[in-house]
Scaffold this motif. Structure first.
Motif, mmCIF file in Angstrom:
data_model
loop_
_atom_site.group_PDB
_atom_site.id
_atom_site.type_symbol
_atom_site.label_atom_id
_atom_site.label_comp_id
_atom_site.label_asym_id
_atom_site.label_seq_id
_atom_site.Cartn_x
_atom_site.Cartn_y
_atom_site.Cartn_z
ATOM 1 N N TRP A 1 -44.295 23.165 5.997
ATOM 2 C CA TRP A 1 -45.689 23.101 5.976
ATOM 3 C C TRP A 1 -46.161 22.392 4.952
ATOM 4 O O TRP A 1 -47.442 21.852 5.167
ATOM 5 C CB TRP A 1 -45.941 24.652 5.965
ATOM 6 C CG TRP A 1 -45.570 25.517 7.316
ATOM 7 C CD1 TRP A 1 -44.714 26.394 7.361
ATOM 8 C CD2 TRP A 1 -46.352 25.383 8.283
ATOM 9 N NE1 TRP A 1 -44.454 26.822 8.648
ATOM 10 C CE2 TRP A 1 -45.590 26.149 9.324
ATOM 11 C CE3 TRP A 1 -47.425 24.427 8.985
ATOM 12 C CZ2 TRP A 1 -45.833 26.107 10.612
ATOM 13 C CZ3 TRP A 1 -47.443 24.421 10.374
ATOM 14 C CH2 TRP A 1 -46.821 25.600 11.200
ATOM 15 N N PHE B 1 -46.541 18.733 5.988
ATOM 16 C CA PHE B 1 -47.526 18.666 6.904
ATOM 17 C C PHE B 1 -48.898 18.426 6.179
ATOM 18 O O PHE B 1 -49.610 17.607 6.467
ATOM 19 C CB PHE B 1 -47.583 19.877 7.930
ATOM 20 C CG PHE B 1 -48.425 19.602 8.889
ATOM 21 C CD1 PHE B 1 -48.516 18.918 10.129
ATOM 22 C CD2 PHE B 1 -49.964 20.548 8.766
ATOM 23 C CE1 PHE B 1 -49.560 18.580 10.858
ATOM 24 C CE2 PHE B 1 -51.091 20.251 9.590
ATOM 25 C CZ PHE B 1 -50.536 19.390 10.851
ATOM 26 N N LEU B 2 -49.019 19.354 5.255
ATOM 27 C CA LEU B 2 -50.505 19.209 4.373
ATOM 28 C C LEU B 2 -50.533 17.845 3.646
ATOM 29 O O LEU B 2 -51.508 17.127 3.690
ATOM 30 C CB LEU B 2 -50.461 20.278 3.465
ATOM 31 C CG LEU B 2 -51.745 20.303 2.604
ATOM 32 C CD1 LEU B 2 -52.994 20.281 3.335
ATOM 33 C CD2 LEU B 2 -51.629 21.578 1.502
ATOM 34 N N GLY C 1 -48.663 15.281 4.055
ATOM 35 C CA GLY C 1 -48.774 14.001 5.202
ATOM 36 C C GLY C 1 -50.229 13.923 5.871
ATOM 37 O O GLY C 1 -50.540 12.654 6.178
ATOM 38 N N SER C 2 -50.711 14.908 5.988
ATOM 39 C CA SER C 2 -52.231 14.833 6.799
ATOM 40 C C SER C 2 -53.205 14.216 5.794
ATOM 41 O O SER C 2 -53.873 13.538 6.070
ATOM 42 C CB SER C 2 -52.474 16.342 7.185
ATOM 43 O OG SER C 2 -51.737 16.767 8.100
ATOM 44 N N PHE D 1 -52.154 10.604 5.405
ATOM 45 C CA PHE D 1 -52.827 10.052 6.863
ATOM 46 C C PHE D 1 -54.487 9.606 6.568
ATOM 47 O O PHE D 1 -54.807 8.670 7.035
ATOM 48 C CB PHE D 1 -52.302 10.776 8.079
ATOM 49 C CG PHE D 1 -53.233 10.454 9.369
ATOM 50 C CD1 PHE D 1 -53.000 9.321 9.932
ATOM 51 C CD2 PHE D 1 -54.360 11.162 10.042
ATOM 52 C CE1 PHE D 1 -53.616 8.817 10.970
ATOM 53 C CE2 PHE D 1 -54.974 10.764 10.938
ATOM 54 C CZ PHE D 1 -54.568 9.558 11.787
ATOM 55 N N PHE D 2 -55.068 10.841 6.228
ATOM 56 C CA PHE D 2 -56.531 10.676 6.418
ATOM 57 C C PHE D 2 -57.018 9.621 5.267
ATOM 58 O O PHE D 2 -57.773 8.860 5.303
ATOM 59 C CB PHE D 2 -57.344 11.976 5.994
ATOM 60 C CG PHE D 2 -57.429 12.690 7.222
ATOM 61 C CD1 PHE D 2 -57.988 12.316 8.521
ATOM 62 C CD2 PHE D 2 -56.779 14.017 7.514
ATOM 63 C CE1 PHE D 2 -58.042 13.236 9.548
ATOM 64 C CE2 PHE D 2 -56.497 14.796 8.611
ATOM 65 C CZ PHE D 2 -57.259 14.401 9.793
ATOM 66 N N PHE E 1 -48.828 8.952 10.995
ATOM 67 C CA PHE E 1 -49.478 9.552 11.981
ATOM 68 C C PHE E 1 -48.349 10.285 12.775
ATOM 69 O O PHE E 1 -48.140 11.479 13.119
ATOM 70 C CB PHE E 1 -50.282 9.176 12.611
ATOM 71 C CG PHE E 1 -51.044 9.948 13.896
ATOM 72 C CD1 PHE E 1 -51.807 10.622 13.612
ATOM 73 C CD2 PHE E 1 -50.595 9.692 15.315
ATOM 74 C CE1 PHE E 1 -52.360 11.410 14.665
ATOM 75 C CE2 PHE E 1 -50.863 10.612 16.144
ATOM 76 C CZ PHE E 1 -52.052 11.313 15.947
ATOM 77 N N VAL F 1 -46.026 12.851 10.722
ATOM 78 C CA VAL F 1 -46.917 14.002 10.775
ATOM 79 C C VAL F 1 -46.983 14.906 12.152
ATOM 80 O O VAL F 1 -46.672 16.132 12.217
ATOM 81 C CB VAL F 1 -48.302 14.037 10.224
ATOM 82 C CG1 VAL F 1 -49.094 15.204 10.258
ATOM 83 C CG2 VAL F 1 -48.175 13.422 8.754
ATOM 84 N N PHE F 2 -46.991 14.168 13.332
ATOM 85 C CA PHE F 2 -47.057 15.005 14.687
ATOM 86 C C PHE F 2 -45.704 14.481 15.306
ATOM 87 O O PHE F 2 -45.895 14.878 16.331
ATOM 88 C CB PHE F 2 -48.187 14.343 15.172
ATOM 89 C CG PHE F 2 -49.594 14.809 14.453
ATOM 90 C CD1 PHE F 2 -50.105 16.327 14.569
ATOM 91 C CD2 PHE F 2 -50.153 13.936 13.767
ATOM 92 C CE1 PHE F 2 -51.182 16.390 14.020
ATOM 93 C CE2 PHE F 2 -51.665 14.315 12.820
ATOM 94 C CZ PHE F 2 -51.893 15.435 13.126
#
Length: 364
Positions: free
Chosen positions: A83, A86-87, A89-90, A93-94, A296, A299-300
């Protein structure tokens, strides 16, 4: 047809990619914002920013050596878990997505203002991104090969440019040497460490470089070379225009190449330098688009992330069209991205190293 990564690239190819990603920032509107903050000492900020972020790069390099064949986010997953990765990586990404959108729009505005004043922004921006997308779809190996192929010619063009500019520079403009003062230089250096943030994001491609020794030599060599180029160009701008003028010139690089001539016969040769500049910028953003899709995909959990290149490019186009003018794009949004992005660039490798060492201590 989507091309995928096949073989690992060598040191020369990786070196040229990193140089194009970082050193080209000395040719955009970053110059104007930096001169506005530190005047004729802006070239020192480049060196200061690099020295401040260098410990993070050394920490990250140590982690990459420890976990062979794993990229930045894979190491983050081992250290922090699913988790938290994921945070992070997000966030990455942004940051890379928005930064790519703002930078591509900035270069489009630069082309329109200086070279294609009658071309609609949307048309030129779309064409520019399509060319970069075409490069990104060729894959990592092909982008790196092209980068190395054009690197020697761009280097020669840059050396020629600096040499031809020497006839118009005034060396006394370097004084006062520390510009607005030591504290201002240090503070601005900290605010602009994100200029070298690409060296953190490129760690996503670590498994696709020949070996760790090649990666290390190429990365740190490219960083040192980029610092040299950027500092030389910033110093040239200060000596050429004076710091008070540079702060008011929107695109110092374009203005500089317009002053270049060879004797009294060969004048208006800015197209020669503009061509090489465009080639380096296209390679740079082909890598950016590829990296945005890479992050991206991680992350996904999209293994064949290359299929997201077209949607990602469309998203970059839509975000890049949001700023109404160059002031919003560069002096507001871009400056905020540089400000916020520095905390992730500085802290992530160090936190990763600390967590990994603590886990080893607990197990030991």
């Amino acid at each position: 047809m989507v091309m995928v990564e096949k073989d690992q690239v060598g040191g020369r190819e990786f070196f040229s990619i990193v140089v194009f990603m970082i050193a080209t920032k000395a040719t955009d509107m970053t110059t104007t914002t930096l001169f506005g903050d530190t005047q004729n000492a802006s070239w020192m900020v480049i060196i200061g920013s690099f020295l401040m972020i260098l410990p993070s790069f050394i920490a990250l390099n140590s982690l990459l050596k420890k976990y062979q064949n794993k990229n930045l986010l894979e190491i983050t997953h081992l250290a922090f878990g699913k988790w938290m990765t994921f945070l992070i990586g997000s966030m990455m990404f942004f940051i890379v997505l928005i930064n790519t959108s703002l930078e591509t729009r900035s270069y489009t505005d630069q082309l329109i203002t200086m070279n294609f004043p009658k071309t609609p922004t949307f048309i030129l921006y779309l064409l520019f991104l399509l060319i970069c997308l075409w490069g990104a779809k060729k894959g990592w190996e092909s982008i790196c090969s092209v980068a190395w192929m054009i690197f020697p010619y761009i280097t020669l063009a840059l050396i020629l440019l600096v040499f031809l500019l020497t006839k118009d520079i005034v060396f006394n403009r370097v004084f006062p040497l520390l510009g607005p003062g030591t504290w201002t230089i240090l503070k601005t250096s900290f605010n602009y460490v994100s200029l070298f943030g690409d060296a953190l994001i490129i760690a996503m491609m670590y498994p696709f470089v020949k070996d760790h020794k090649t990666y290390t030599k190429s990365l740190f060599g490219a960083l040192a070379y980029s610092v040299l180029i950027m500092a030389a160009l910033f110093l040239s701008y200060a000596l050429l225009f004076d710091y008070q003028s540079v702060g008011k010139i929107t695109y110092p690089f374009n203005e500089a190449i317009r002053l270049v001539s060879i004797g009294m016969v060969i004048t208006n040769i800015e197209t020669f330098f503009l061509t090489f500049w465009l080639l380096s910028v296209i390679v740079k953003f082909a890598v950016y688009i590829y990296l945005v899709s890479k992050v991206f995909g991680f992350v996904f959990h999209i293994e064949e992330f290359e299929h997201t290149l077209i949607p990602i490019t469309i998203l970059i186009l839509l975000i890049g069209l949001l700023p109404e003018n160059q002031v919003d794009n560069i002096f507001v949004l871009r400056k905020q991205m540089l400000s916020y992005g520095k905390y992730l660039m500085l802290s992530l490798p160090l936190f990763l190293l600390i967590v990994v060492k603590l886990k080893e201590a607990v197990k030991g």
